[in-house]
Design a protein around this motif. Structure first.
Motif, PDB file in Angstrom:
ATOM      1  N   LEU A   1     158.415  24.637  96.966  1.00 29.87           N
ATOM      2  CA  LEU A   1     157.115  25.125  97.418  1.00 29.87           C
ATOM      3  C   LEU A   1     155.984  24.122  97.278  1.00 29.87           C
ATOM      4  O   LEU A   1     154.911  24.321  97.844  1.00 29.87           O
ATOM      5  N   ALA A   2     156.194  23.041  96.508  1.00 24.48           N
ATOM      6  CA  ALA A   2     155.085  22.160  96.137  1.00 24.48           C
ATOM      7  C   ALA A   2     154.257  21.710  97.335  1.00 24.48           C
ATOM      8  O   ALA A   2     153.026  21.681  97.271  1.00 24.48           O
ATOM      9  N   ASP A   3     154.898  21.368  98.435  1.00 30.64           N
ATOM     10  CA  ASP A   3     154.166  20.844  99.586  1.00 30.64           C
ATOM     11  C   ASP A   3     153.999  21.856 100.710  1.00 30.64           C
ATOM     12  O   ASP A   3     153.461  21.518 101.769  1.00 30.64           O
ATOM     13  N   ASP A   4     154.474  23.090 100.505  1.00 34.90           N
ATOM     14  CA  ASP A   4     154.427  24.087 101.580  1.00 34.90           C
ATOM     15  C   ASP A   4     153.521  25.272 101.295  1.00 34.90           C
ATOM     16  O   ASP A   4     152.920  25.833 102.216  1.00 34.90           O
ATOM     17  N   VAL A   5     153.432  25.692 100.031  1.00 36.84           N
ATOM     18  CA  VAL A   5     152.728  26.932  99.734  1.00 36.84           C
ATOM     19  C   VAL A   5     151.220  26.750  99.926  1.00 36.84           C
ATOM     20  O   VAL A   5     150.654  25.721  99.539  1.00 36.84           O
ATOM     21  N   PRO A   6     150.541  27.705 100.567  1.00 42.15           N
ATOM     22  CA  PRO A   6     149.095  27.568 100.785  1.00 42.15           C
ATOM     23  C   PRO A   6     148.302  27.828  99.513  1.00 42.15           C
ATOM     24  O   PRO A   6     148.657  28.671  98.696  1.00 42.15           O
ATOM     25  N   VAL A   7     147.212  27.077  99.382  1.00 42.09           N
ATOM     26  CA  VAL A   7     146.306  27.206  98.236  1.00 42.09           C
ATOM     27  C   VAL A   7     144.938  27.620  98.778  1.00 42.09           C
ATOM     28  O   VAL A   7     144.423  26.985  99.703  1.00 42.09           O
ATOM     29  N   PRO A   8     144.320  28.666  98.246  1.00 38.95           N
ATOM     30  CA  PRO A   8     142.983  29.049  98.714  1.00 38.95           C
ATOM     31  C   PRO A   8     141.944  27.999  98.344  1.00 38.95           C
ATOM     32  O   PRO A   8     141.883  27.552  97.200  1.00 38.95           O
ATOM     33  N   THR A   9     141.140  27.587  99.306  1.00 43.38           N
ATOM     34  CA  THR A   9     140.135  26.556  99.079  1.00 43.38           C
ATOM     35  C   THR A   9     138.813  26.985  99.713  1.00 43.38           C
ATOM     36  O   THR A   9     138.725  28.011 100.386  1.00 43.38           O
ATOM     37  N   SER A  10     137.803  26.138  99.533  1.00 48.11           N
ATOM     38  CA  SER A  10     136.500  26.394 100.143  1.00 48.11           C
ATOM     39  C   SER A  10     136.539  26.237 101.655  1.00 48.11           C
ATOM     40  O   SER A  10     135.595  26.619 102.345  1.00 48.11           O
ATOM     41  N   GLN A  11     137.624  25.665 102.188  1.00 48.48           N
ATOM     42  CA  GLN A  11     137.785  25.485 103.630  1.00 48.48           C
ATOM     43  C   GLN A  11     139.081  26.160 104.094  1.00 48.48           C
ATOM     44  O   GLN A  11     139.955  25.526 104.670  1.00 48.48           O
ATOM     45  N   SER A  12     139.204  27.444 103.791  1.00 48.41           N
ATOM     46  CA  SER A  12     140.396  28.249 104.120  1.00 48.41           C
ATOM     47  C   SER A  12     141.588  27.777 103.293  1.00 48.41           C
ATOM     48  O   SER A  12     141.436  27.012 102.352  1.00 48.41           O
ATOM     49  N   ASP A  13     142.777  28.233 103.645  1.00 50.62           N
ATOM     50  CA  ASP A  13     143.970  27.898 102.881  1.00 50.62           C
ATOM     51  C   ASP A  13     144.531  26.551 103.332  1.00 50.62           C
ATOM     52  O   ASP A  13     144.667  26.282 104.532  1.00 50.62           O
ATOM     53  N   LEU A  14     144.862  25.714 102.343  1.00 49.48           N
ATOM     54  CA  LEU A  14     145.458  24.411 102.608  1.00 49.48           C
ATOM     55  C   LEU A  14     146.611  24.199 101.643  1.00 49.48           C
ATOM     56  O   LEU A  14     146.637  24.773 100.558  1.00 49.48           O
ATOM     57  N   THR A  15     147.556  23.357 102.014  1.00 46.35           N
ATOM     58  CA  THR A  15     148.603  22.983 101.069  1.00 46.35           C
ATOM     59  C   THR A  15     148.024  21.988 100.064  1.00 46.35           C
ATOM     60  O   THR A  15     146.957  21.388 100.295  1.00 46.35           O
ATOM     61  N   ALA A  16     148.734  21.806  98.972  1.00 50.17           N
ATOM     62  CA  ALA A  16     148.274  20.837  97.971  1.00 50.17           C
ATOM     63  C   ALA A  16     148.228  19.440  98.576  1.00 50.17           C
ATOM     64  O   ALA A  16     147.328  18.641  98.268  1.00 50.17           O
TER      65      ALA A  16
END
Length: 651
Positions: free
Chosen positions: A398-413
């Motif tokens: 999941l390290a490079d695929d799972v979305p992370v909530p950010t100030s600019q919508s969801d992004l991968t790490a």
């Protein structure tokens, strides 16, 4: 008893026989052994199934087509369970049907080793008395096809057996005259729903009323390539051999039919593990919302084809709140009620096997079914962040695929890292106010560290990928973001600015940071916030005592006097002009400082926390400052200049 003391043998004449109140015992077993009256249907259908298996074992060359049919009569308030199995002789009625704790099925399984026989304790028939005022059993044994017998009992304590004409073919009918409070069971649609779940894995067809389609007609994926059992073969359910491409479609159809609440996004098999568990079955990812603390785990366990545990979620890992499934096993040990499982070595082995099956299934989905994988990541990104921290194999996946909530919508790490110039930025607070404005002005996506599992996931990611992690709001992160000024401010100027801009509990910190157009940023001290929350008078009522003690030990080192740091941007032209005006003794410097202070209070009011200062006074202060500054402008001044530098030149 003192050390070395011995126990004298009890004289035989002092031994007494325990008295048993049979009526009370029957009432306890029938009424209180099972959690729901619906279990009576399960037990009686199970007995019918075992009767068919017994008949095949005792008469393998005989001809009979096994089936079970359940009928309801709402007018008479009765339910009848009919089978074409082995039937009972009169001695067998007395020995097994009317003797608590003696089960022919258990004895037969021990003699033959046949694992298709389900019964174990000789208690199942008693469940009938939990829902019925009277139970009638009409039976003809395949050993005596010309003789019939009828058993009748009210309450289970007393019964009578009488001869009746033989049934047209061997088998048994159990009729329940339902108690008034259980009259709703005499509804064939309700029976279809209940039996469709209880009997879905039984190899013998189970019909309701005059239906031509059995309630257990759904194809069981893990049995389609196996050799048929004798009962299955007799039922005409021949094995099939689907192609590899068809197997997943079969699994998805089963998951959609079995799943009660959510659509399956993908499904993957559970197989036996040599030397550990014999369990087989199916798991699937549910299209149901799971946000950190929610738990939608949904696992049913079957023992020899009959539902044993409706909610066995503890067999699934705690992080798998999005997983549903069904498994069957012969090694698990049921409780006497057969509604729960013994927590023994087989149970623990199955827990590990299911965890491995989920991880393997997610890997398979990511590799073979990218569209389903994208849906899973979108639907369950929050849960998967936490799951990745619980299992190294999942983290690698999941390290490079799972979305992370950010100030600019969801992004991968990885997306965060690329946008941050090789560094991953994460905010420890919930944003708002000056912090939110700073993050937007930086034009760098900032991960929401206050969301479930985001911060520990990104810490692990930075360690794994060898990249820099900037934790905004921490002491180290703030040092990276707010750089030291090129020259320190003189004490007199620092004291004046602190008095003009900072409110009680705020510490003025001269710094340089981007963008240069932003004059100041107010950053709350997160440890001071935590200390204030746990020292609140209501904390004892809101937080468990053990957790409260640990939290207070952690924050004991925090003084709490500094609740926020006010970073003043000495690279900002407006701040440079303010200092220049102060050094020159310009009367407008105090007005300009008041304007910045009002701006600070207004922005702080937009944050999630309480604003320092009076918002009404701050708004009024803006108007006052603007009036004072415009009053000092001479009449006939040219058009508004394009920049602060132009204003300085014109002045």
């Amino acid at each position: 008893m003192s050390e070395g003391a011995t126990t004298e043998p009890t004289p035989a004449e002092d031994l007494r026989t325990t008295e048993v109140d049979l009526g009370g015992l029957v009432n306890v077993l029938a009424t209180h052994l099972y959690s729901t009256p619906l279990v009576a249907l399960r037990e009686l259908v199970q007995n019918a199934h075992d009767s068919h298996t017994r008949r095949f074992l005792e008469d393998p060359d005989g001809e009979h087509r096994p089936l079970i049919r359940v009928r309801a009569d709402a007018a008479r308030r009765t339910v009848a369970i009919e089978d074409t199995g082995a039937g009972l002789t009169e001695p067998e009625i007395h020995s097994y049907l009317a003797t608590v704790g003696t089960g022919y099925t258990r004895m037969l399984r021990e003699l033959t080793g046949n694992q298709e026989l389900i019964g174990a304790f000789g208690l199942g028939f008693l469940s009938a008395f939990s829902v019925a005022d009277e139970v009638t059993v009409t039976t003809t044994s395949h050993r005596e096809p010309q003789r019939g017998h009828r058993y009748r009992s009210r309450g289970g304590e007393h019964y009578q057996v009488e001869p009746v004409p033989a049934r047209p073919q061997p088998g048994t009918v159990v009729e329940l005259a339902l108690k008034a409070e259980h009259g709703h069971l005499a509804d064939e649609q309700a029976l279809r729903e209940v039996l469709g779940r209880y009997c879905v894995l039984l190899p013998i067809p189970v019909f309701v009323g005059e239906d031509e389609e059995p309630v257990n007609s759904v194809q069981v994926p893990w049995r389609r390539q196996a050799h048929p059992s004798p009962a299955t073969a007799l039922a005409g359910d021949a094995p099939r051999h689907p192609s590899d491409g068809d197997q997943h479609a079969v699994r998805m159809r089963f998951a959609a039919a079995f799943g009660r609440r959510f659509e399956p996004l993908t499904a993957f098999p559970v197989g036996p593990v040599e030397g550990a568990t014999d369990a087989v079955g199916l798991l699937w990812v549910q299209d149901g919302g799971t946000y950190g603390s929610s738990d939608n785990r949904d696992l049913a366990v079957y023992l020899r084809g009959m539902l044993l545990a409706e909610d066995a979620r503890d067999l699934l890992p705690s992080w798998a709140g999005f997983i549903g499934g069904v498994i069957e096993s012969n090694r698990l040990t049921p409780t006497a009620s057969r509604e729960d499982l013994q927590r023994d070595e087989h149970y623990r082995a199955l827990q590990k096997a299911l965890t491995d099956a989920i991880v393997d299934g997610l890997y398979e989905t990511a590799r073979l079914r990218p569209a389903a994988w994208r849906r899973i990541l979108t639907r369950h990104g929050q849960d998967l962040l936490g799951a990745a921290l619980c299992d190294e194999r999942l983290f690698s996946l999941l390290a490079d695929d799972v979305p992370v909530p950010t100030s600019q919508s969801d992004l991968t790490a990885g997306g965060l890292r690329a946008a941050g110039g090789g560094a991953v930025h994460v905010a420890l607070g919930s944003g708002g106010g000056f912090e939110e404005m700073l993050y937007r002005a930086m034009r760098v996506p900032i991960a929401r560290g206050d969301r479930y599992a985001v911060l520990p996931f990104l810490r692990r990611y930075a360690q794994l990928r060898g990249c820099r992690l900037v934790e905004l709001g921490s002491e180290q992160g703030n040092r990276e973001l707010f750089r030291d000024p090129e020259r320190p401010l003189p004490p007199e100027e620092s004291a004046w600015l602190s008095g003009a801009l900072a409110d009680p509990g705020e510490q003025l910190v001269p710094a340089r940071f981007d963008p240069p157009g932003l004059p100041l940023v107010l950053v709350p001290d997160r440890e001071a916030e935590l200390k204030a929350r746990i020292e609140d008078d209501q904390a004892d009522a809101r937080i468990p005592s053990a957790a409260l003690r640990l939290a207070r030990a952690f924050t004991a080192r925090t003084g709490g006097e500094v609740r926020a740091r006010l970073y003043l941007n000495l690279a900002c032209p407006a701040v440079q002009d303010l200092l220049a005006a102060y050094r020159a003794g310009h009367t407008g410097s105090a007005t300009a400082a008041g304007l910045l202070r009002s701006l600070k209070v207004i922005m702080a009011a937009a944050s999630t926390g309480p604003a320092e200062g009076d918002l009404g006074a701050a708004l009024a202060g803006v108007g006052t400052a603007v009036s004072a500054l415009t009053a000092a402008v001479p009449a006939g001044l040219p058009d508004v200049p394009d920049s602060p530098g132009d204003l300085r030149e014109q002045a």
